[in-house]
Design an enzyme around this catalytic site. Structure first.
Site, PDB file in Angstrom:
ATOM      1  N   GLU A   9       0.803  -1.218   0.000  1.00 19.64           N
ATOM      2  CA  GLU A   9       0.000   0.000   0.000  1.00 19.64           C
ATOM      3  C   GLU A   9       0.842   1.278   0.000  1.00 19.64           C
ATOM      4  O   GLU A   9       0.546   2.213  -0.703  1.00 19.64           O
ATOM      5  CB  GLU A   9      -0.943   0.006   1.207  1.00 19.64           C
ATOM      6  CG  GLU A   9      -1.959  -1.119   1.210  1.00 19.64           C
ATOM      7  CD  GLU A   9      -2.912  -0.999   2.391  1.00 19.64           C
ATOM      8  OE1 GLU A   9      -3.543   0.055   2.538  1.00 19.64           O
ATOM      9  OE2 GLU A   9      -3.006  -1.976   3.172  1.00 19.64           O
TER      10      GLU A   9
ATOM     11  N   GLU B 251       2.381  -7.159  10.274  1.00 17.37           N
ATOM     12  CA  GLU B 251       1.066  -6.517  10.345  1.00 17.37           C
ATOM     13  C   GLU B 251       0.098  -7.356  11.173  1.00 17.37           C
ATOM     14  O   GLU B 251      -0.624  -6.839  12.029  1.00 17.37           O
ATOM     15  CB  GLU B 251       0.502  -6.307   8.940  1.00 17.37           C
ATOM     16  CG  GLU B 251      -0.884  -5.673   8.916  1.00 17.37           C
ATOM     17  CD  GLU B 251      -1.401  -5.443   7.516  1.00 17.37           C
ATOM     18  OE1 GLU B 251      -2.438  -4.774   7.369  1.00 17.37           O
ATOM     19  OE2 GLU B 251      -0.777  -5.942   6.548  1.00 17.37           O
TER      20      GLU B 251
END
Length: 866
Positions: A460, A754
């Site tokens: 991202e 994450e």
């Protein structure tokens, strides 16, 4: 007495291209002094010496400019001396800085763009070369080059690259403001003809950005703006600039994209392919000087290994997950093509995989490519080197395909690229795994500090507000992130919607704006609250009141939106008559909630969007309202302070009605919810013991494993430690079964994952393995293990209260605070606890040793035994 040290302007040291006409000044007091009573500034600028005379003040951090505002392109040399308990000091060493072009009228150059096909082809697109010629008429005394772009640029004078900045002009909301860079090019100019060139690629402006890989977010045409100011030895000046007389052509970078990668065809090109540039009418009103340090190549890594994975593939292991690129030498014979695929993990068979980096979102029919692929076609020139400076990758491993030779670690160099932030904080202890955890958290931040704070450096690369809200206090210990954060917060404020909504991501283009597919998902609690929380944390770390004042209007609009949403709506899942407290219960709109709790699977995204997450949203509503009351007090706004304090009280009362049972049990009964309630002061004093017992029970029920997601993870261990559960906090920290921090380390992580289950038992990776959010746990090491906590802004008054535990026999932390070096180091031996504390001049410390004794000490080195 010695002189003051470390003179600095704003948060940039000695910048070239400062955007402040009246910059604030800082310095450190001479060693051996206790406190300052006055200071005196002497500055040379405008062919004159300016003296402030003595200013009665104890302040030495961000002190106001004592002279008339500076003009454009003004070089300044300044010194400071102080009056302290030991008398008047000598003058400090001279520090320098130079302002940029501060007025729109200073610009005479025109924006130009390459001549491209019409209609414009879709990606991949090449980078373009632009060139102009100028005549340097006489010997040069001083020369400055100012440049920026819609896209990424590098610029050259007679083939020599100007400066060492990377990814210029940086990532911003280009529709509203475009950063400018300044360069000292005096050594590059000699009398005679000079060829000035620029290399221009898509960058963030029109290249792929975000999880949707959207292109053309700020426009379909790239552009370059450059202006060169030359001062000759004879006192005359001349200004050159980009104009319609320049030419352009496609460069050897036939593909250049930040996410997709670079393709570089080194073979000879037709020298006659130049065409006139396209003038672009962009004006100069959006130009600004960023307060953030620019990205640079900050470190180089030699690979741990290079091994063959087949006849045509070699696998490079840097041994560390980084953001940047590789420099490859020995490109082979002419016409040979080498492909470099970058990734951060190996599959269960030991080969590179990027499957987990392919974005898969509900709005798309299939996962998107992972990108991060570079290609180079060799020209066969001996000594040729490939270094793709118009892209970056998040990676540890590189699969090299098509290279004709066996590569060695000397042929491949890992180049670490990120914002050139000054390191300020360090930690170490007697347990090597904890040290590795700390280092992994540092590397995760480094991999995600590329001009803006990003969530990950690959899939991202987005400036998620919630992620920085979580990690900013940790980062402010490790690095000076004041200017870095201020620049980003400027985009956050610019992109705020008229109704007060703070976007989930900043900067962001239309694809992730109000009218994009994620428009209904914007304005989440815990994410939008970054506009309040981050400025407050910067004030605490650096004593910068201006950042509070600058963001105050955006804070007011954000909290006002929460107030309206709480009062004006009701979650559709609620029934029956409305109670009074629902006016302050934020149960409307979309919220990410406690994102990525262990084992939290989102099988039905629609149900997830519609879920009532008012427990999280109302808690953050109370938190931000309470901070607004404190911020208003700092800014001298007593009426507003009282109004927000009352609002915070009402929201807290509503939270208690809804989420605290009659027997003082917090609900929903999750580690995250109870932790947040205690950290935010939502639980009434008499119910705190019960809430602590509830949290302990939840942790024990989970087998002493962490059960929080993004938002509450940084709060969990501090909440336990603050409420007498230090041993349990350390038990969680040292837990090595999944989910836990040390499980990541034991599985070979060099950055923070994450997801708690970022690497499956069979070795399959899941999503990003470089996300700093959960690494915020290391603040526990700084503030509790080593015991360093600010009491006043900028650590002018601080506490040292170490809490040993977990079997640790020693720990130490060092912080280069705005006032000077702070140290806390303890060791447990036969004689008990030995604690050494260093307090910098101009500050005081409250030292609390484990037996409970408290001593207030001033500057110097102090030793305590317990």
């Amino acid at each position: 007495m010695s002189a003051p040290t470390a003179p600095a302007v704003e948060h940039l040291g000695s910048p070239l291209g400062l955007g402040e006409p009246a910059p604030r000044l800082s310095w450190r007091l001479p060693e051996g002094t206790l406190a300052q009573s006055a200071y005196r500034i002497r500055a040379e600028f405008g062919a004159a010496v300016h003296d402030s005379d003595w200013v009665e003040s104890a302040g030495s951090v961000l002190e106001p400019w004592p002279f008339d505002p500076l003009g454009s392109a003004q070089p300044v040399s300044w010194r400071v001396r102080v009056r302290t308990d030991r008398g008047e000091s000598g003058w400090s060493a001279a520090a320098t800085f130079e302002t940029g072009l501060l007025a729109t009228g200073d610009w005479t150059a025109s924006w130009i763009g390459p001549r491209e096909p019409d209609p414009l082809p879709q990606a991949p697109r090449p980078a373009y070369e632009l060139r102009g010629r100028l005549l340097v008429r006489r010997p040069v005394l001083r020369a400055r080059l100012y440049a920026t772009a819609h896209g990424l640029y590098e610029t050259f004078l007679d083939g020599v690259r100007v400066g060492d900045l990377e990814l210029t002009p940086g990532y911003t909301h280009y529709a509203a403001r475009v950063p400018v860079q300044a360069y000292d090019v005096t050594p590059l100019l000699r009398p005679g003809s000079v060829t000035w060139t620029a290399l221009l690629s898509d960058g963030w402006f029109r290249g792929q950005v975000g999880i949707f890989r959207a292109v053309d977010q700020w426009g379909e045409r790239t552009a370059f703006l450059g202006q060169l100011h030359v001062e000759y030895v004879d006192g005359t000046t001349e200004v050159f600039g980009t104009d319609a007389g320049w030419e352009s052509r496609p460069s050897n970078l036939v593909r250049a994209d930040l996410i997709d990668g670079v393709s570089d065809d080194r073979r000879a090109r037709d020298a006659t392919g130049w065409r006139p540039v396209e003038p672009v009418d962009l004006g100069h009103e959006t130009l600004f000087w960023s307060p953030a340090p620019p990205p640079r190549r900050v470190e180089e890594l030699r690979p741990r290994s290079v091994v063959r994975r087949g006849d045509d593939r070699q696998l490079v292991d840097l041994g560390q997950n980084i953001n940047g690129w590789v420099r490859l030498r020995d490109l082979g014979p002419a016409g040979g093509e080498v492909t470099l695929v970058h990734g951060e993990a190996l599959d269960p068979k030991g080969d590179l995989t990027t499957d987990h980096l392919r974005p898969a979102v509900p709005f798309l029919p299939a996962p998107l490519p992972a990108g991060q692929v570079d290609r180079v076609i060799s020209a066969g020139r001996p000594g040729d080197v490939f270094e793709p400076r118009h892209t970056t990758h998040g990676f540890r491993y590189v699969a090299v395909e098509g290279h004709p030779h066996d590569l060695t670690p000397e042929d491949v160099t890992g180049v670490v690229v990120h914002s050139d932030l000054r390191r300020t904080g360090w930690f170490s202890c007697s347990d090597e795994r904890i040290n590795r955890l700390h280092e992994a958290a540092v590397w995760s931040f480094r991999g995600n500090a590329c001009d803006i704070p990003t969530d990950c450096p690959h899939r991202e690369r987005a400036g998620w507000t919630g992620d920085w809200q979580i990690y900013a206090p940790t980062a402010a210990f490790l690095y000076d992130v004041a200017g870095f954060s201020a620049k980003w917060l400027g985009d956050v404020a610019i992109e705020q919607w008229p109704d007060g909504t703070i976007a989930n991501i900043s900067p962001h283009g239309p694809a992730e704006g109000p009218h994009g597919p994620t428009g209904p998902l914007q304005g989440s609690a815990g994410w939008g609250d970054a506009v309040v929380i981050v400025p407050w944390e910067l004030y605490r770390a650096y004593g910068d009141e201006r950042i509070l004042a600058d963001l105050w209007p955006a804070m007011v609009r954000w909290v006002g939106r929460a107030e309206r949403m709480a009062a004006g709506g009701r979650h559709p899942g609620r029934s029956g008559p409305e109670s009074w407290h629902e006016r302050y219960l934020w149960d409307t709109g979309f919220h990410w909630g406690e994102w990525l709790e262990p084992d939290a699977e989102i099988d039905d995204f629609g149900a997830f969007v519609a879920a009532d997450k008012s427990d999280v949203a109302t808690a953050y509503f109370a938190r931000s309202a309470g901070l607004m009351a404190r911020i208003a007090e700092v800014l001298g706004k007593p009426v507003e302070s009282a109004r927000y304090a009352e609002l915070a009280d009402r929201v807290t009362a509503a939270w208690r009605v809804e989420f605290l049972t009659a027997d003082s049990t917090v609900r929903p009964a999750t580690q995250a919810n109870v932790t947040r309630a205690l950290a935010f002061g939502l639980v009434p004093e008499e119910a705190v013991p019960n809430a602590v017992a509830q949290l302990v029970g939840l942790v024990r029920a989970a087998g002493a494993h962490v059960g929080t997601g993004f938002l509450a993870t940084p709060l969990l261990l501090p909440v336990l430690a603050e409420h007498g559960e230090v041993d349990l906090a350390y038990e969680l920290l040292f837990q090595d079964g999944p989910p836990s921090w040390l499980h990541m380390i034991d599985r070979g992580a060099t950055t923070i994952w994450e997801r708690w289950d970022g690497m499956a038992d069979d070795g399959t990776p899941h999503e990003s393995l470089n996300h700093y959010s959960k690494g915020a746990v290391i603040s526990f090491l700084h503030r509790y293990t080593a015991g360093l906590k600010p009491l006043d802004p900028a650590y002018r008054r601080f506490r040292v209260a170490p809490l040993p535990g977990g079997g640790l026999t020693s720990a130490s932390a060092v912080l280069e605070s705005p006032y000077g070096r702070i140290e806390s180091a303890w060791e447990i031996g036969d004689g008990g606890l030995h604690l050494e504390v260093v307090v910098p001049p101009g500050t005081t410390a409250e030292v609390v040793v484990p037996n409970g004794e408290v001593e207030v000490v001033g500057p110097g080195r102090h030793v305590f035994m317990a």
